[in-house]
Write a protein that holds these residues in place. Structure first.
Motif, PDB file in Angstrom:
ATOM      1  N   LYS A   1       0.870  -1.186   0.000  1.00  0.00           N
ATOM      2  CA  LYS A   1       0.000   0.000   0.000  1.00  0.00           C
ATOM      3  C   LYS A   1       0.904   1.232   0.000  1.00  0.00           C
ATOM      4  CE  LYS A   1      -4.184   1.856   0.369  1.00  0.00           C
ATOM      5  NZ  LYS A   1      -4.929   1.880   1.647  1.00  0.00           N
ATOM      6  N   GLY A   2       0.700   2.094  -0.977  1.00  0.00           N
ATOM      7  CA  GLY A   2       1.531   3.278  -1.127  1.00  0.00           C
ATOM      8  C   GLY A   2       2.353   3.190  -2.401  1.00  0.00           C
ATOM      9  N   SER A   3       3.012   4.289  -2.758  1.00  0.00           N
ATOM     10  CA  SER A   3       3.848   4.325  -3.954  1.00  0.00           C
ATOM     11  C   SER A   3       5.016   3.352  -3.829  1.00  0.00           C
ATOM     12  CB  SER A   3       4.379   5.745  -4.182  1.00  0.00           C
ATOM     13  OG  SER A   3       3.324   6.657  -4.408  1.00  0.00           O
ATOM     14  N   CYS A   4       5.522   2.894  -4.963  1.00  0.00           N
ATOM     15  CA  CYS A   4       6.636   1.959  -4.961  1.00  0.00           C
ATOM     16  C   CYS A   4       7.901   2.645  -4.443  1.00  0.00           C
ATOM     17  CB  CYS A   4       6.894   1.429  -6.367  1.00  0.00           C
ATOM     18  SG  CYS A   4       5.561   0.414  -7.052  1.00  0.00           S
ATOM     19  N   PRO A   5       8.525   2.101  -3.402  1.00  0.00           N
ATOM     20  CA  PRO A   5       9.765   2.675  -2.903  1.00  0.00           C
ATOM     21  C   PRO A   5      10.954   2.161  -3.716  1.00  0.00           C
ATOM     22  CG  PRO A   5       9.131   0.835  -1.536  1.00  0.00           C
ATOM     23  CD  PRO A   5       8.060   0.968  -2.593  1.00  0.00           C
ATOM     24  N   THR A   6      12.146   2.580  -3.345  1.00  0.00           N
ATOM     25  CA  THR A   6      13.348   2.123  -4.035  1.00  0.00           C
ATOM     26  C   THR A   6      13.576   0.636  -3.820  1.00  0.00           C
ATOM     27  OG1 THR A   6      14.342   4.314  -3.752  1.00  0.00           O
ATOM     28  CG2 THR A   6      15.831   2.502  -4.283  1.00  0.00           C
ATOM     29  N   TYR A   7      13.143   0.127  -2.682  1.00  0.00           N
ATOM     30  CA  TYR A   7      13.450  -1.255  -2.307  1.00  0.00           C
ATOM     31  C   TYR A   7      12.222  -1.901  -1.684  1.00  0.00           C
ATOM     32  CZ  TYR A   7      15.549  -4.948   0.606  1.00  0.00           C
ATOM     33  OH  TYR A   7      15.840  -6.129   1.220  1.00  0.00           O
ATOM     34  N   LYS A   8      11.888  -3.134  -2.150  1.00  0.00           N
ATOM     35  CA  LYS A   8      10.766  -3.906  -1.617  1.00  0.00           C
ATOM     36  C   LYS A   8       9.431  -3.161  -1.751  1.00  0.00           C
ATOM     37  CE  LYS A   8      13.413  -7.344  -0.300  1.00  0.00           C
ATOM     38  NZ  LYS A   8      13.376  -8.664  -0.972  1.00  0.00           N
ATOM     39  N   CYS A   9       8.475  -3.447  -0.837  1.00  0.00           N
ATOM     40  CA  CYS A   9       7.152  -2.813  -0.833  1.00  0.00           C
ATOM     41  C   CYS A   9       6.910  -2.130   0.510  1.00  0.00           C
ATOM     42  CB  CYS A   9       6.053  -3.848  -1.065  1.00  0.00           C
ATOM     43  SG  CYS A   9       5.968  -4.518  -2.747  1.00  0.00           S
ATOM     44  N   THR A  10       6.264  -0.991   0.472  1.00  0.00           N
ATOM     45  CA  THR A  10       5.857  -0.305   1.692  1.00  0.00           C
ATOM     46  C   THR A  10       4.515  -0.876   2.151  1.00  0.00           C
ATOM     47  OG1 THR A  10       6.967   1.714   0.959  1.00  0.00           O
ATOM     48  CG2 THR A  10       5.338   1.935   2.713  1.00  0.00           C
ATOM     49  N   ASP A  11       4.361  -1.064   3.470  1.00  0.00           N
ATOM     50  CA  ASP A  11       3.117  -1.616   4.015  1.00  0.00           C
ATOM     51  C   ASP A  11       2.692  -2.861   3.218  1.00  0.00           C
ATOM     52  OD1 ASP A  11       3.013   0.383   5.942  1.00  0.00           O
ATOM     53  OD2 ASP A  11       1.812   1.705   4.676  1.00  0.00           O
ATOM     54  N   THR A  12       3.534  -3.858   3.248  1.00  0.00           N
ATOM     55  CA  THR A  12       3.352  -5.051   2.421  1.00  0.00           C
ATOM     56  C   THR A  12       2.032  -5.752   2.723  1.00  0.00           C
ATOM     57  OG1 THR A  12       5.751  -5.353   2.407  1.00  0.00           O
ATOM     58  CG2 THR A  12       4.413  -7.208   1.682  1.00  0.00           C
ATOM     59  N   LEU A  13       1.345  -6.167   1.641  1.00  0.00           N
ATOM     60  CA  LEU A  13       0.069  -6.874   1.753  1.00  0.00           C
ATOM     61  C   LEU A  13       0.207  -8.341   1.371  1.00  0.00           C
ATOM     62  CD1 LEU A  13      -2.159  -4.197  -0.015  1.00  0.00           C
ATOM     63  CD2 LEU A  13      -1.733  -4.440   2.439  1.00  0.00           C
ATOM     64  N   VAL A  14       1.042  -8.633   0.375  1.00  0.00           N
ATOM     65  CA  VAL A  14       1.202  -9.997  -0.127  1.00  0.00           C
ATOM     66  C   VAL A  14       2.653 -10.205  -0.550  1.00  0.00           C
ATOM     67  CG1 VAL A  14       0.571 -11.636  -1.943  1.00  0.00           C
ATOM     68  CG2 VAL A  14      -1.185 -10.168  -0.954  1.00  0.00           C
ATOM     69  N   TRP A  15       3.181 -11.388  -0.258  1.00  0.00           N
ATOM     70  CA  TRP A  15       4.490 -11.825  -0.760  1.00  0.00           C
ATOM     71  C   TRP A  15       4.331 -13.150  -1.490  1.00  0.00           C
ATOM     72  CZ3 TRP A  15       9.069 -10.172  -1.935  1.00  0.00           C
ATOM     73  CH2 TRP A  15       9.631  -9.080  -1.260  1.00  0.00           C
ATOM     74  N   THR A  16       5.050 -13.351  -2.591  1.00  0.00           N
ATOM     75  CA  THR A  16       5.124 -14.656  -3.242  1.00  0.00           C
ATOM     76  C   THR A  16       6.590 -15.019  -3.451  1.00  0.00           C
ATOM     77  OG1 THR A  16       5.319 -14.162  -5.620  1.00  0.00           O
ATOM     78  CG2 THR A  16       3.154 -13.845  -4.607  1.00  0.00           C
ATOM     79  N   ASP A  17       6.849 -16.326  -3.632  1.00  0.00           N
ATOM     80  CA  ASP A  17       8.207 -16.780  -3.949  1.00  0.00           C
ATOM     81  C   ASP A  17       8.344 -17.094  -5.431  1.00  0.00           C
ATOM     82  OD1 ASP A  17       6.759 -19.090  -4.250  1.00  0.00           O
ATOM     83  OD2 ASP A  17       7.791 -20.205  -2.668  1.00  0.00           O
ATOM     84  N   GLY A  18       7.345 -16.681  -6.219  1.00  0.00           N
ATOM     85  CA  GLY A  18       7.326 -16.953  -7.641  1.00  0.00           C
ATOM     86  C   GLY A  18       6.411 -18.102  -8.001  1.00  0.00           C
ATOM     87  N   GLU A  19       6.207 -19.005  -7.054  1.00  0.00           N
ATOM     88  CA  GLU A  19       5.362 -20.178  -7.297  1.00  0.00           C
ATOM     89  C   GLU A  19       4.042 -20.115  -6.542  1.00  0.00           C
ATOM     90  OE1 GLU A  19       6.230 -22.406  -9.513  1.00  0.00           O
ATOM     91  OE2 GLU A  19       8.179 -21.461  -9.867  1.00  0.00           O
ATOM     92  N   GLU A  20       4.077 -19.533  -5.332  1.00  0.00           N
ATOM     93  CA  GLU A  20       2.875 -19.461  -4.521  1.00  0.00           C
ATOM     94  C   GLU A  20       2.972 -18.303  -3.536  1.00  0.00           C
ATOM     95  OE1 GLU A  20       2.614 -23.137  -2.455  1.00  0.00           O
ATOM     96  OE2 GLU A  20       4.483 -22.839  -1.325  1.00  0.00           O
ATOM     97  N   VAL A  21       1.840 -17.924  -2.985  1.00  0.00           N
ATOM     98  CA  VAL A  21       1.810 -16.877  -1.969  1.00  0.00           C
ATOM     99  C   VAL A  21       2.443 -17.417  -0.694  1.00  0.00           C
ATOM    100  CG1 VAL A  21       0.327 -15.438  -0.531  1.00  0.00           C
ATOM    101  CG2 VAL A  21      -0.234 -15.773  -2.943  1.00  0.00           C
ATOM    102  N   THR A  22       3.440 -16.719  -0.188  1.00  0.00           N
ATOM    103  CA  THR A  22       4.134 -17.157   1.032  1.00  0.00           C
ATOM    104  C   THR A  22       3.677 -16.386   2.259  1.00  0.00           C
ATOM    105  OG1 THR A  22       5.947 -15.617   0.516  1.00  0.00           O
ATOM    106  CG2 THR A  22       6.187 -17.914  -0.228  1.00  0.00           C
ATOM    107  N   TRP A  23       3.058 -15.223   2.054  1.00  0.00           N
ATOM    108  CA  TRP A  23       2.582 -14.431   3.191  1.00  0.00           C
ATOM    109  C   TRP A  23       1.543 -13.445   2.707  1.00  0.00           C
ATOM    110  CZ3 TRP A  23       2.349  -9.231   4.445  1.00  0.00           C
ATOM    111  CH2 TRP A  23       2.042  -8.933   5.782  1.00  0.00           C
TER     112      TRP A  23
END
Length: 309
Positions: free
Chosen positions: A221-243
């Motif tokens: 949630k929020g504009s894309c920062p230089t690194y990673k995601c701000t206020d992360t909502l979802v993470w994947t490892d490329g194959e499936e949602v990990t968080w």
């Protein structure tokens, strides 16, 4: 095995930053340090996310082999280029800064696409003599500042997705290897607008090319920062949602085909705002980023604004 800052000594890793048990990473000094290769196949290459100037120096990779003095050791020297970052949205006029002192007079200048070469600008987009522009690839490229005072900042009109990347500003100075060089990275945000209806579900579209395989990505949630995601909502490892931060956030597309669109269930006014889809691409500042602005309509009868999923 382990990674450390500094040259490899007789034992262990100096200033250890990461270690494994042979099968997986067991400790890391920071989330910036990752082993993205196949550890079981012996690939223990270290990936540094969001590299800074302070990261420069020697790194030690040590693989423990039974027996006295049998460890495999490798020292690697990391140099970090000083690259300025300019960010903007599609269709904007953006300026890439570059200037030099004119105490000894004005100089010839060139701008090119890609990192600065040893002797010239690669893929030139603009050239000047001491006083004015002598050539440019397109009328979209301008030097709007005062060239006579050494301000040779490049303005690109109505930027598009193809304009993103590294640019080199080179000021010609007499003598071998005396040229002044400055690199600027241009990031173009692809911003879409999506409207949903309060209480319904909405899909924020995002996808990437998987011809070279799937990769990690996140939604925030929020504009894309230089690194990673701000206020992360979802993470994947490329194959499936990990968080995921909540069961309201789901990736219903085919991740193996690069469809990482985010579905938000049970919309509320608090869901309005900017969302960032970030796909991790190996290399410095190579991540693919897309921003989406979400508006939530209170009136469920105005179905014309409802987004179908």
């Amino acid at each position: 095995m382990c990674w450390g800052r500094g040259s490899c000594g007789l034992t262990g890793c100096p200033n250890k930053i990461l270690s494994t048990d042979g099968d997986q990473v067991t400790w890391s000094d920071s989330k910036r340090y990752e082993l993205r290769g196949n550890i079981s196949s012996g690939d223990v290459s270290l990936t540094l996310n969001g590299v800074f100037k302070d990261d420069e120096g020697t790194y030690c990779c040590r693989v423990e082999v039974p027996g006295p003095f049998n460890d495999l050791k490798k020292d690697i020297q990391l140099a970090v280029q000083d690259v300025n970052l300019v960010r903007g949205s599609l269709g904007e006029d953006l300026t890439l800064p570059c200037s030099y002192a004119t105490d000894d007079g004005t100089r010839q200048v060139c701008w090119g696409r890609g990192h600065c070469g040893i002797l010239r600008c690669h893929d030139e987009v603009l050239k000047t003599d001491e006083d004015a522009i002598t050539w440019r690839e397109s009328n979209r490229y301008h030097l709007k500042e005062n060239i006579s005072k050494g301000n040779v900042s490049l303005t690109i009109n109505k930027v598009n997705e193809n304009d993103g990347g590294v640019y080199c500003c080179r000021v010609r100075v007499p003598g071998a290897f005396n040229d002044i060089k400055k690199e600027v990275r241009l990031e173009i945000h692809n911003t879409d607008r999506v409207t949903g209806v309060k209480g319904d579900m909405v899909k924020l579209p995002c996808s990437y090319d998987v011809s070279e395989g799937t990769t990690k990505m996140c939604w925030g949630k929020g504009s894309c920062p230089t690194y990673k995601c701000t206020d992360t909502l979802v993470w994947t490892d490329g194959e499936e949602v990990t968080w995921t931060e909540s069961g309201r956030y789901r990736l219903k597309g085919n991740l193996q085909h690069g469809d990482v669109s985010l579905s938000i269930i049970g919309l509320s006014k608090e869901d309005e705002g900017t969302y960032c889809c970030r796909v991790e691409i190996p290399g410095l500042f190579n991540d693919k980023m897309k921003e989406i602005s979400l508006e939530v309509d209170d009136d469920s009868f105005q179905s014309v604004t409802k987004v179908k999923v």
